[in-house]
Design an enzyme around this catalytic site. Structure first.
Site, PDB file in Angstrom:
ATOM      1  N   SER A 385       0.831  -1.195   0.000  1.00 29.24           N
ATOM      2  CA  SER A 385       0.000   0.000   0.000  1.00 29.24           C
ATOM      3  C   SER A 385       0.871   1.254   0.000  1.00 29.24           C
ATOM      4  O   SER A 385       1.720   1.431  -0.872  1.00 29.24           O
ATOM      5  CB  SER A 385      -0.945  -0.050   1.207  1.00 29.24           C
ATOM      6  N   ASP A 446      -8.772  -4.779  -5.880  1.00 28.07           N
ATOM      7  CA  ASP A 446      -8.234  -3.879  -4.864  1.00 28.07           C
ATOM      8  C   ASP A 446      -8.513  -2.437  -5.276  1.00 28.07           C
ATOM      9  O   ASP A 446      -8.187  -2.017  -6.392  1.00 28.07           O
ATOM     10  CB  ASP A 446      -6.731  -4.117  -4.712  1.00 28.07           C
ATOM     11  N   HIS A 560      -7.676  -5.806  -0.061  1.00 26.90           N
ATOM     12  CA  HIS A 560      -6.488  -4.960   0.065  1.00 26.90           C
ATOM     13  C   HIS A 560      -5.545  -5.392   1.179  1.00 26.90           C
ATOM     14  O   HIS A 560      -4.361  -5.037   1.136  1.00 26.90           O
ATOM     15  CB  HIS A 560      -6.908  -3.502   0.300  1.00 26.90           C
TER      16      HIS A 560
END
Length: 649
Positions: A385, A446, A560
């Site tokens: 991320s 995602d 995610h």
């Protein structure tokens, strides 16, 4: 959404709750819970020769084989089950908390903050678009490309997909496991890391702060009071309502799905949704103060740790994603600024955070280069991320600032990271780096990789330009209707159907695919159109408008979370190994039958010749193929053993 009115008061919600329209946020950066050409050979043989990702290896050598172990340095599944929901990155509550802080800073700065007139006074005469982005194809999508994107079919998209070999997938799974450890650094046991992963733990950001005797800025009681003012159910309701309202005005950009009807009371909650507006429209002194906080060692946006592979001379740097208030401030400060005084634009908040992490990691980089020598020392940056975006920027900053030679920098591997540059591929070309220097792995649904690279509705683009002058001459927003364009190589990970529904553009079943094309102008345009198609299906607004996306078991968290990437990669590896074994057994059976037929015919001719000549007495069994003898003996033994076992039953 017909008949929706925007009220200036909120029904049933305390006025102390400052919130933000999550439609502009797209859940940025949180951890919330080449085809084979040897057709004649079996896949278990051809995959050992064809290496579409051979550039991942060090000096042309392959890394040590082996699948990822389940009993590694930390039991990830146990950590996921025991982690509190407040600790695993409740992204909606983080956004609300950031909004309240920014709103307070704007009030203390003595201004209402950033209308269009105020911004025009602060911003000097904007640079021309050609100054920051020259005439090039890296940040421009013409009308032909838009038509090509609309006409692209699933078949054409699948033609650009290449399955990743199992051994490369095993390396990605190992990196995803280590990236997962970045969320539980205090629980890392160096002896287990060395035993199971053959990696020696070096240091971490936590140890750095302890060695420097810097006390962590831990205002636990104050944070608890703030959290008491925010009801999670109301927060998710606000986010869904805000996204649904913008979704209803943006149906033209959504390739799939349909809008949902909301009642007037729910839509009125949008009146208090100003967290993102507070960040975008804040005055420059407020933004600079936040940028200075992001660069400080006292409150780092993300934790990280370092480990060494002594066998290959590689030092690994792993950075976690959004797991703190500082990281969410970095996410929301997404206005474009020049990167390292170059004609490339970058996400400001993440860039400011990368400057601080760069200074923290630089001593560890120099120590490794000095101990191994520049020709034998290698650096691998990876993260999940927000951590993946930080890894990329730190990697490029080391090269641009002349701290590390390009030969020592291995490709950056990110998991679920957003695109943060406008003209990133052009920057790689200028630095003499291939596109494969960045390998971005994205889960099929995602939302985070899509956050800044999806098509922004005209209403959203006009609002951003009105609130902040930096967006008015933003090439990617003006030419492509995106905030930041994709760069590097895109790898798409699709988990099993039991975990998440399949993507309509991908083949059925789980798999890890590389989206690539030949290095020609026409195919490069097709590749850019294919990436745009993928990042807009499903569109982030469509994901946010679905109430099932929120919560600890929602789609956003499930698609995610770093542990989801690890589980999906392990499932792909098990599936591929099982399929390869089945194909190998089938190929051996065919080879055995063919060998018997040809060898048996020769044996029969030889027997006939000897019998006719009467020259010697021979046992026919010696003329039979050795494989047939072994299989016959095995079948006899197996038959008698089965009879023996059945006798005792």
């Amino acid at each position: 959404m017909e008949g929706v009115f925007l009220k200036m008061s909120v029904v049933g919600v305390s006025p102390m709750i400052p919130v933000g329209p999550s439609s502009f946020i797209c859940a940025i950066g949180g951890s919330v819970e080449e085809k084979s050409t040897a057709a004649s050979l079996p896949r278990w043989v051809s995959l050992r020769r064809l290496r579409p990702l051979e550039f991942l290896r060090i000096g042309g050598k392959r890394e040590e084989k082996g699948t990822v172990r389940d009993d590694d340095a930390v039991l990830l599944e146990r950590r996921d089950r025991n982690r509190n929901e407040n600790d695993n990155g409740n992204w909606v509550l983080k956004i609300l908390e950031v909004g309240s802080i920014w709103k307070g800073k704007r009030q203390r700065s003595g201004g209402g903050g950033g209308g269009e007139e105020d911004e025009e006074e602060e911003v000097a005469e904007p640079k021309k678009k050609e100054d920051l982005c020259e005439e090039c194809d890296f940040c421009r999508i013409d009308d032909d490309d838009e038509d090509e994107e609309k006409e692209k079919t699933v078949f054409e998209f699948s033609e650009m997909l290449s399955k990743i070999p199992v051994e490369d997938a095993q390396m990605f799974a190992k990196l995803s496991f280590l990236g997962n450890l970045a969320y539980s650094i205090p629980k890392i046991k160096p002896e287990n890391l060395l035993k199971y992963q053959k990696l020696r733990f070096v240091t971490s950001s936590i140890e750095k702060r302890m060695s420097l005797k810097v006390e962590e800025n831990n205002n636990g009681e104050e944070d608890e009071e703030k959290k008491k003012l925010i009801n999670p159910a109301v927060a998710y309701r606000i986010a869904a309502s805000a996204a649904s309202r913008l979704f209803s005005h943006s149906k033209s950009v959504l390739p799939f799905g349909s809008s949902k009807r909301q009642d007037n009371e729910e839509a009125s909650l949008l009146a208090t949704a100003d967290s993102v507006t507070a960040v975008v429209a804040a005055k420059e002194e407020v933004k600079q103060a936040v940028a200075d906080d992001l660069k400080s060692n006292r409150s780092p946006p993300c934790e990280w740790f370092v480990c060494d592979d002594d066998k290959s001379g590689t030092r690994f740097f792993f950075i976690q994603g959004s797991d703190s208030l500082a990281s969410w401030q970095a996410n929301l400060l997404f206005e474009p600024v020049p990167f390292e005084d170059l004609d490339v634009l970058v996400h400001r908040g993440i860039y400011e955070a990368a400057k601080g992490i760069y200074e923290q990691m630089l001593p560890e980089v120099h120590a490794h280069l000095n101990s191994r020598g520049k020709n034998r020392a290698f650096l691998r940056f990876s993260g999940h991320s927000l951590g993946g975006s930080l890894s990329l920027l730190v990697n490029l900053m080391l090269l641009i600032r002349g701290q590390v030679p390009a030969s020592s920098l291995l490709p950056v591997i990110t998991f679920g990271s957003p695109c943060i540059m406008c003209g990133g591929d052009r920057l790689l070309q200028k630095l003499g780096l291939p596109k494969s220097h960045l390998l971005g792995i994205s889960m099929h649904r995602d939302i985070v990789p899509r956050a800044f690279s999806c098509n922004y509705p005209n209403r959203a683009a006009k609002l951003l330009k009105a609130l902040n002058g930096n967006f008015r001459n933003h090439p990617c927003l003006n030419n492509q209707n995106v905030l930041y364009s994709p760069m590097g190589k895109l790898l798409i990970l699709q988990p099993s159907e039991r975990f998440s529904p399949p993507h309509p553009l991908l083949p059925p079943g789980s798999g890890l695919y590389l989206l690539a094309s030949k290095n020609t102008d026409e195919t490069e345009k097709s590749l850019r159109a294919a990436k745009i198609l993928f990042f807009n299906s499903p569109h982030p607004l469509e994901i946010l408008s679905d109430r099932r996306s929120y919560g600890s078991e929602g789609k956003i968290k499930r698609n995610h979370d770093m542990s989801s990437y690890l589980k999906a990669l392990r499932h792909v590896i098990r599936k591929e190994l099982k399929q390869m074994k089945a194909e190998r057994d089938q190929w051996l059976r065919k080879f055995f039958i063919i060998n018997i037929l040809f060898s048996g015919r020769d044996s029969l001719k030889l027997i006939t010749r000897f019998v006719a000549s009467r020259s010697s007495q021979l046992v026919i069994i010696f003329f039979l193929p050795i494989r047939l003898l072994i299989m016959s003996v095995y079948s006899v033994v197996f038959h008698h053993s089965q009879a023996h076992f059945s006798f005792f039953k």
